[in-house]
Design a protein around this motif. Structure first.
Motif, PDB file in Angstrom:
ATOM      1  N   PRO A  94     -19.338  -6.767  28.770  1.00 13.67           N
ATOM      2  CA  PRO A  94     -17.868  -6.838  28.743  1.00 13.67           C
ATOM      3  C   PRO A  94     -17.257  -5.465  29.021  1.00 13.67           C
ATOM      4  O   PRO A  94     -17.740  -4.472  28.493  1.00 13.67           O
ATOM      5  N   VAL A  95     -16.242  -5.420  29.866  1.00 16.37           N
ATOM      6  CA  VAL A  95     -15.655  -4.127  30.241  1.00 16.37           C
ATOM      7  C   VAL A  95     -14.677  -3.651  29.179  1.00 16.37           C
ATOM      8  O   VAL A  95     -14.060  -4.441  28.478  1.00 16.37           O
ATOM      9  N   GLU A  96     -14.539  -2.338  29.111  1.00 18.43           N
ATOM     10  CA  GLU A  96     -13.527  -1.752  28.242  1.00 18.43           C
ATOM     11  C   GLU A  96     -12.248  -1.590  29.057  1.00 18.43           C
ATOM     12  O   GLU A  96     -12.287  -1.104  30.179  1.00 18.43           O
ATOM     13  N   ILE A  97     -11.131  -2.002  28.501  1.00 19.87           N
ATOM     14  CA  ILE A  97      -9.855  -1.827  29.196  1.00 19.87           C
ATOM     15  C   ILE A  97      -8.883  -1.115  28.265  1.00 19.87           C
ATOM     16  O   ILE A  97      -8.063  -1.744  27.613  1.00 19.87           O
ATOM     17  N   PRO A  98      -8.980   0.215  28.190  1.00 17.58           N
ATOM     18  CA  PRO A  98      -8.068   0.957  27.317  1.00 17.58           C
ATOM     19  C   PRO A  98      -6.627   0.711  27.764  1.00 17.58           C
ATOM     20  O   PRO A  98      -6.354   0.631  28.958  1.00 17.58           O
ATOM     21  N   GLY A  99      -5.746   0.578  26.803  1.00 14.89           N
ATOM     22  CA  GLY A  99      -4.343   0.382  27.151  1.00 14.89           C
ATOM     23  C   GLY A  99      -3.931  -1.071  27.252  1.00 14.89           C
ATOM     24  O   GLY A  99      -2.752  -1.375  27.304  1.00 14.89           O
ATOM     25  N   VAL A 100      -4.911  -1.984  27.314  1.00 11.71           N
ATOM     26  CA  VAL A 100      -4.570  -3.408  27.241  1.00 11.71           C
ATOM     27  C   VAL A 100      -5.027  -3.885  25.871  1.00 11.71           C
ATOM     28  O   VAL A 100      -6.210  -3.879  25.563  1.00 11.71           O
ATOM     29  N   ASN A 101      -4.058  -4.280  25.073  1.00 13.49           N
ATOM     30  CA  ASN A 101      -4.341  -4.658  23.694  1.00 13.49           C
ATOM     31  C   ASN A 101      -5.128  -5.972  23.626  1.00 13.49           C
ATOM     32  O   ASN A 101      -4.867  -6.914  24.379  1.00 13.49           O
ATOM     33  N   VAL A 103      -5.145  -8.406  21.411  1.00 16.00           N
ATOM     34  CA  VAL A 103      -4.374  -9.607  21.088  1.00 16.00           C
ATOM     35  C   VAL A 103      -3.473  -9.995  22.254  1.00 16.00           C
ATOM     36  O   VAL A 103      -3.284 -11.171  22.557  1.00 16.00           O
ATOM     37  N   TYR A 104      -2.962  -8.989  22.921  1.00 16.62           N
ATOM     38  CA  TYR A 104      -2.110  -9.200  24.088  1.00 16.62           C
ATOM     39  C   TYR A 104      -2.872  -9.999  25.141  1.00 16.62           C
ATOM     40  O   TYR A 104      -2.364 -10.975  25.706  1.00 16.62           O
ATOM     41  N   LEU A 105      -4.125  -9.583  25.374  1.00 17.16           N
ATOM     42  CA  LEU A 105      -4.940 -10.301  26.357  1.00 17.16           C
ATOM     43  C   LEU A 105      -5.223 -11.724  25.892  1.00 17.16           C
ATOM     44  O   LEU A 105      -5.114 -12.673  26.669  1.00 17.16           O
ATOM     45  N   VAL A 149      -8.759  -3.570  24.705  1.00 17.06           N
ATOM     46  CA  VAL A 149      -9.835  -4.527  24.950  1.00 17.06           C
ATOM     47  C   VAL A 149     -11.187  -3.801  25.007  1.00 17.06           C
ATOM     48  O   VAL A 149     -11.409  -2.968  25.887  1.00 17.06           O
ATOM     49  N   ASN A 150     -12.027  -4.104  24.045  1.00 18.09           N
ATOM     50  CA  ASN A 150     -13.384  -3.550  23.954  1.00 18.09           C
ATOM     51  C   ASN A 150     -13.428  -2.025  23.880  1.00 18.09           C
ATOM     52  O   ASN A 150     -14.484  -1.421  24.042  1.00 18.09           O
ATOM     53  N   ASN A 161     -16.711 -10.054  20.370  1.00 22.18           N
ATOM     54  CA  ASN A 161     -15.374 -10.232  20.942  1.00 22.18           C
ATOM     55  C   ASN A 161     -15.391 -11.311  22.028  1.00 22.18           C
ATOM     56  O   ASN A 161     -14.453 -12.103  22.146  1.00 22.18           O
TER      57      ASN A 161
END
Lengths: 256, 437
Positions: A94-101, A103-105, A149-150, A161
């Protein structure tokens, strides 16, 4: 398990290449609603390719064969359309996406499915309650809610997750790509409990795994062994045990 | 080094000066600056730190201070930020009618034209601009500026002072230049929240040349938000020179969105032990915009700390550049500096130039840097698609995530809201403003 007559997922003679290299060579597989299938096989046999092709990842060339899902051509759908129709891929990495929350996703993903079905957006407050409940089941800490995310997650946290997302999205067809790899025994049990809680007569699951360890906790209806891009052998759960005992050489030799 | 350009500047300066009172320290300063500028000339694209800037318009620009083209009304200005006193300058000149002055005795805000000979208010800044070749545009400002703000903040232990400076460019470049000017000094232990915005009134193709000097005294704290949101045809050169003293804290947030062609030069010296700097810049370019930033941070004292962050997105045929240099002097042992510079290409014809530079003249330092320039991450994109998000939404989400580092740290809620709204014009938000989940 109650199994309906028309398969939820029907893969017929699927051939797939990546950069000119043949990975899947005439794979045929049928999964009915209510079933859990395990896809096993040695490294490089095409397990992850199958998972990615079903989810619609770019970069794979489908040279022959068909895939139907709920009676429709799955391969004609864009990745996001597949997700909205109830296909879920649990990623091996699973990729890490800093800045994308997180719960938002989750909420965006749930709303995408709801929009598809003509339903209004989820109530934010109720949704958060639901997520918290499922987080508890996956042993995920509260701080998760405010994180990206992650972002900074350990390997085990990332896998949990993925399963959390599956629990929230309630897909019709879940494809879990080596969700068990890199987990210690406690985490494996948590993940397995999550997967088991999703079993229902309406849903199906494809468990892609290298080891039979996960299958002690999530008992599959059918086990397939993938060798050089096609199914070399299928059987019940005892096949996984036999593989464990005799090693992959047993089937790879046979398939040669 | 006399060039046709500097000869023309000298001539325009002579013409402009006839309209001004001949005496006083301001006049002397103007003459000194002009002499220095004549000696050094303006930068050209052959200068290493100027190769990404758009210097071509200089040949046709006029340097005399422009007279305001049209009356500027309060409705032309951005919405006021609650709790902040506002000072408005139109084409460099103080506009009291548009301002809402500060009601605090510990802080002096003085229009420079009124400062005259008044002792102390226009004291020479600790960091003399123009000392470095990259600060030559500040000399141009010094030679021509007729007004500006001199701000002096005394220690004010309870509450930070809140000020907003709005520099409005209204005149067209044909009629001359706009010279925003700010001389800021925080005395020991002072605290200031400062918003400095550069906007246009009307569609004006203005020529703006701003100069800011900042002196953050020992133990003082300055949060400085700089927004460049000029109209799409404006040309702007900006020079900020700052000195940060012992145990002082300087948070510099730059948001560069507007103008056709923008160059910002930020020169910060950490002059006192344990000075703490966070310099974060966001730059967005689209169409044929040029957004060029050069940020030079010099560690001139021990155990100071720098965090330099850049996030730039270039779309269309724009060029977005950030050249971040950190110099650690021989006396600056125990330095801790971090650089995180990232550029995002949002179109096949866009250009991103991200350049980290580190010069270290002592041992015993911790300096790290990371710089990337590229397209949106395909793995991230596919992950979001696989969760059912539309490609357009997924791309917007990733662009916002990219800027999040910097935008989330804007501590003034109303300002952050306005910035997000403005960013959304160029980088559309993924969804309608979401409630904070």
């Amino acid at each position: 398990m109650a199994a309906s007559r028309t398969p939820l997922l029907a893969i017929d003679d699927l051939h797939v290449s990546v950069e000119g290299k043949k990975i899947l060579n005439g794979l045929t597989l049928q999964v009915r609603a209510g079933e859990v299938h395990a896809i096993m096989g040695p490294n490089g046999s095409g397990k992850s390719t199958l998972a990615h092709v079903l989810a619609g990842r770019p970069g794979y060339e489908i040279t022959a064969g068909t895939v139907s899902y709920e009676g429709r051509d799955l391969l004609a759908l864009a990745p996001e359309e597949r997700a909205r129709q109830g296909v879920f891929l649990g990623f091996q990495y699973p990729v890490e996406i800093p800045g994308v929350n997180n719960v938002y996703l989750l909420k965006a993903a749930v709303n995408a499915v709801r929009q598809q079905r003509g339903l209004p957006e989820v109530d934010a407050f109720e949704f958060l309650g639901l997520v918290r409940e499922k987080m508890k089941r996956m042993h995920i800490e509260d701080s998760f809610l405010s994180r990206g995310v992650n972002e900074g997650f350990s390997g085990g946290e990332k896998k949990r997750n993925e399963v959390l997302q599956m629990l929230v999205l309630e897909p019709r067809l879940a494809i879990l790509d080596e969700t068990d790899s890199g987990l210690d025994i406690d985490a494996l049990k948590v993940v397995a409990a999550g997967v088991n809680s999703q079993r229902s007569p309406e849903r199906a699951c494809l468990l892609v795994t290298h080891y039979q360890r996960l299958l002690e906790y999530v008992v599959p209806d059918i086990v397939h062994v993938l060798v050089r891009g096609r199914i070399a052998r299928s059987g019940d759960r005892t096949l996984a045990l036999e593989l464990e005992r005799r090693g992959y050489d047993w089937v790879t030799g046979e398939a040669a | 080094m006399s060039t046709p350009l500097t000869a023309r500047i000298v001539e325009e300066h002579a013409n402009a000066s006839r309209a001004l009172p001949p005496a006083g320290p301001t006049a002397a300063r103007r003459r000194t600056a002009l002499a220095a500028l004549t000696a050094s000339g303006l930068p050209t694209s052959r200068d290493e730190n100027w190769k990404y800037a758009n210097l071509r318009p200089l040949e046709r620009l006029r340097f005399v201070p422009a007279a305001p083209a049209q009356p500027v009304a309060a409705t032309d200005l951005p919405a006021a930020i609650p709790g902040f006193a506002r000072y408005v300058f139109v084409d460099g000149a103080f506009a009291p009618a548009l301002s809402a002055a500060l009601n605090a005795t510990a802080t002096a805000v003085t229009p420079l034209c009124a400062a005259g000979d008044a002792a102390g208010t226009s004291a020479a800044p600790a960091h003399t601009p123009g000392a470095d070749a990259d600060e030559r545009f500040a000399l141009l400002n010094e030679a021509f500026a007729t007004d500006g703000a001199a701000i002096r903040v005394a220690a004010h232990p309870e509450e930070p002072v809140r000020l907003e400076l709005v520099f409005v460019a209204s005149a067209d470049a044909h009629s001359g230049a706009s010279y925003p000017r700010l001389e800021l000094r925080l005395e020991s232990q002072a605290q200031l929240l400062l918003i400095e915005r550069h906007v246009s009134a009307g569609p004006g193709a203005s020529f703006v040349n701003s100069a800011v000097t900042v002196d953050v005294g020992a133990g003082a704290t300055l949060h400085h938000y700089r927004l460049q949101e000029l109209a799409v045809r404006a040309i702007v050169f900006d020079t900020l020179c700052a000195a940060v003293g012992r145990d002082a804290c300087y948070r510099l947030h730059g948001i560069n969105i507007g103008a056709q062609s923008a160059r910002s030069t930020l020169a910060v010296r950490l002059t006192g032990e344990r000075a703490d700097l966070r310099l974060a810049v966001v730059a967005l370019g689209e169409h044929q915009q040029v957004q060029d930033t050069y940020a030079r941070v010099e560690h001139a004292a021990p155990r100071a700390h720098t965090e330099q962050v850049f996030r730039g997105i270039s779309a269309g045929r724009a060029r977005v550049a950030f050249n971040g240099k950190i110099v650690v002097g021989s006396e600056a042992h125990g330095t801790d500096s971090r650089q995180s510079l990232r550029g995002l290409l949002a179109g096949p014809e866009a250009e991103i130039d991200v350049r980290p530079q580190l010069e270290i003249y002592t041992d015993e330092v911790r300096c790290s840097h990371g710089a990337t320039a590229g397209k949106l991450d395909e793995n991230m994109l596919f992950y979001l698609l696989s969760r059912g998000l539309e490609p357009e939404v997924a791309q917007r989400l990733l662009k916002w995530a990219f800027l999040e580092d910097v935008v989330a740290k804007i501590g003034v809620a109303e300002l952050r809201r306005q910035i997000e709204e403005r960013l959304a014009l160029q980088v559309p938000e993924p969804f309608a403003r979401a409630e904070s989940a």
